[in-house]
Write a protein that holds these residues in place. Structure first.
Motif, PDB file in Angstrom:
ATOM      1  N   ARG A  39      31.430  37.481 -10.161  1.00 36.09           N
ATOM      2  CA  ARG A  39      31.979  38.702  -9.553  1.00 36.09           C
ATOM      3  C   ARG A  39      31.094  39.905  -9.873  1.00 36.09           C
ATOM      4  N   SER A  40      30.575  39.958 -11.101  1.00 36.82           N
ATOM      5  CA  SER A  40      29.703  41.065 -11.488  1.00 36.82           C
ATOM      6  C   SER A  40      28.412  41.045 -10.672  1.00 36.82           C
ATOM      7  N   LYS A  41      27.858  39.837 -10.476  1.00 37.56           N
ATOM      8  CA  LYS A  41      26.636  39.707  -9.671  1.00 37.56           C
ATOM      9  C   LYS A  41      26.898  40.122  -8.228  1.00 37.56           C
ATOM     10  N   GLN A  42      28.029  39.669  -7.671  1.00 39.30           N
ATOM     11  CA  GLN A  42      28.375  40.041  -6.298  1.00 39.30           C
ATOM     12  C   GLN A  42      28.577  41.548  -6.177  1.00 39.30           C
ATOM     13  N   LEU A  43      29.184  42.157  -7.196  1.00 38.92           N
ATOM     14  CA  LEU A  43      29.398  43.605  -7.178  1.00 38.92           C
ATOM     15  C   LEU A  43      28.064  44.346  -7.202  1.00 38.92           C
ATOM     16  N   GLN A  44      27.132  43.860  -8.031  1.00 34.99           N
ATOM     17  CA  GLN A  44      25.810  44.483  -8.075  1.00 34.99           C
ATOM     18  C   GLN A  44      25.103  44.363  -6.731  1.00 34.99           C
ATOM     19  N   GLU A  45      25.207  43.178  -6.109  1.00 42.39           N
ATOM     20  CA  GLU A  45      24.592  42.987  -4.795  1.00 42.39           C
ATOM     21  C   GLU A  45      25.217  43.919  -3.760  1.00 42.39           C
ATOM     22  N   LEU A  46      26.548  44.090  -3.830  1.00 42.58           N
ATOM     23  CA  LEU A  46      27.218  45.003  -2.906  1.00 42.58           C
ATOM     24  C   LEU A  46      26.778  46.446  -3.136  1.00 42.58           C
ATOM     25  N   GLU A  47      26.604  46.811  -4.406  1.00 41.54           N
ATOM     26  CA  GLU A  47      26.150  48.172  -4.709  1.00 41.54           C
ATOM     27  C   GLU A  47      24.741  48.403  -4.167  1.00 41.54           C
ATOM     28  N   VAL A  48      23.861  47.399  -4.334  1.00 44.91           N
ATOM     29  CA  VAL A  48      22.499  47.520  -3.802  1.00 44.91           C
ATOM     30  C   VAL A  48      22.538  47.626  -2.283  1.00 44.91           C
ATOM     31  N   SER A  49      23.353  46.754  -1.651  1.00 45.96           N
ATOM     32  CA  SER A  49      23.470  46.779  -0.195  1.00 45.96           C
ATOM     33  C   SER A  49      24.045  48.110   0.280  1.00 45.96           C
ATOM     34  N   ASN A  50      25.042  48.618  -0.442  1.00 40.13           N
ATOM     35  CA  ASN A  50      25.644  49.898  -0.080  1.00 40.13           C
ATOM     36  C   ASN A  50      24.636  51.034  -0.212  1.00 40.13           C
ATOM     37  N   SER A  51      23.815  50.969  -1.271  1.00 43.36           N
ATOM     38  CA  SER A  51      22.784  51.989  -1.465  1.00 43.36           C
ATOM     39  C   SER A  51      21.765  51.949  -0.332  1.00 43.36           C
ATOM     40  N   GLN A  52      21.381  50.739   0.067  1.00 43.96           N
ATOM     41  CA  GLN A  52      20.431  50.601   1.178  1.00 43.96           C
ATOM     42  C   GLN A  52      21.027  51.124   2.477  1.00 43.96           C
ATOM     43  N   LEU A  53      22.313  50.834   2.697  1.00 39.15           N
ATOM     44  CA  LEU A  53      22.972  51.319   3.910  1.00 39.15           C
ATOM     45  C   LEU A  53      23.062  52.842   3.915  1.00 39.15           C
TER      46      LEU A  53
END
Length: 203
Positions: free
Chosen positions: A127-141
């Protein structure tokens, strides 16, 4: 007749202990002496180890119980050393088995708890890894959105500039056309030759 009565009495004495026989245990002392009669004044005929199962074949007399030990010997021992509960030596195998079962159950419970804890840790890490990936994706968006907004503002500014330029061109072209028309209107009379009038009028 007297001999028959004596024989019957002896037979009853022999059978009576068996009828009231009861299995009991010698208490947890090292051993106790077995006497030929109910008391220390009777000779010692052997000893009974602690925890040994014995059969009580008669009642108590003078604080002693008549028993038959595991080797089939009949005698008397102090009643305070006779117990209804099995001795520790007899109970030890069952206690060890129960302890082993409890240890096994505890070990299984610990392994189950460790397995569940490991699963929770792995799930938390995922879940922590998925959250980090979502944060990176959100930052890119967000970055792409900012770039799109910047591009939109630039295009809007260019469009406004083009509108202003087009409007200026319209005004310029209109002014030129108006100026040319005015100039043409002023020059046209001078460019068209006037007809000479006949002295007598029009012929």
């Amino acid at each position: 007749m007297k001999q028959l009565f004596s024989a019957l009495a002896m037979l009853m004495l022999l059978l009576a202990p068996g009828a009231f026989a009861k299995s009991q245990y010698v208490s947890e002392d090292l051993f106790t002496y077995m006497h030929s009669g109910p008391g220390t004044k009777y000779r010692i005929i052997g000893s009974v180890d602690s925890g040994e199962a014995v059969t009580v074949i008669g009642g108590q007399k003078d604080g002693y119980s008549q028993i038959i030990d595991s080797r089939g010997r009949k005698g008397w021992i102090n009643s305070k050393y006779v117990s209804d509960n099995p001795g520790l030596k007899v109970r030890m195998p069952a206690l060890e088995k129960e302890l082993k079962t409890l240890k096994s159950a505890l070990n299984n419970a610990q392994q189950d708890a460790d397995s569940k804890q490991k699963g929770l840790v792995e799930s938390l890490e995922l879940r922590s890894k998925q959250l980090q990936e979502l944060e990176v994706s959100n930052s890119q968006l967000r970055q792409k959105l900012e770039e799109a907004l910047t591009e939109k503002r630039e295009l809007s500014a260019k469009l406004d500039t083009q509108k202003d330029d087009l409007l200026m061109r319209y005004f310029l072209y209109g002014g030129i056309v108006a100026g040319v028309g005015l100039l043409f209107g002023l020059l046209l009379p001078h460019l068209i030759p006037k007809k000479k009038q006949h002295p007598r009028g029009w012929a």
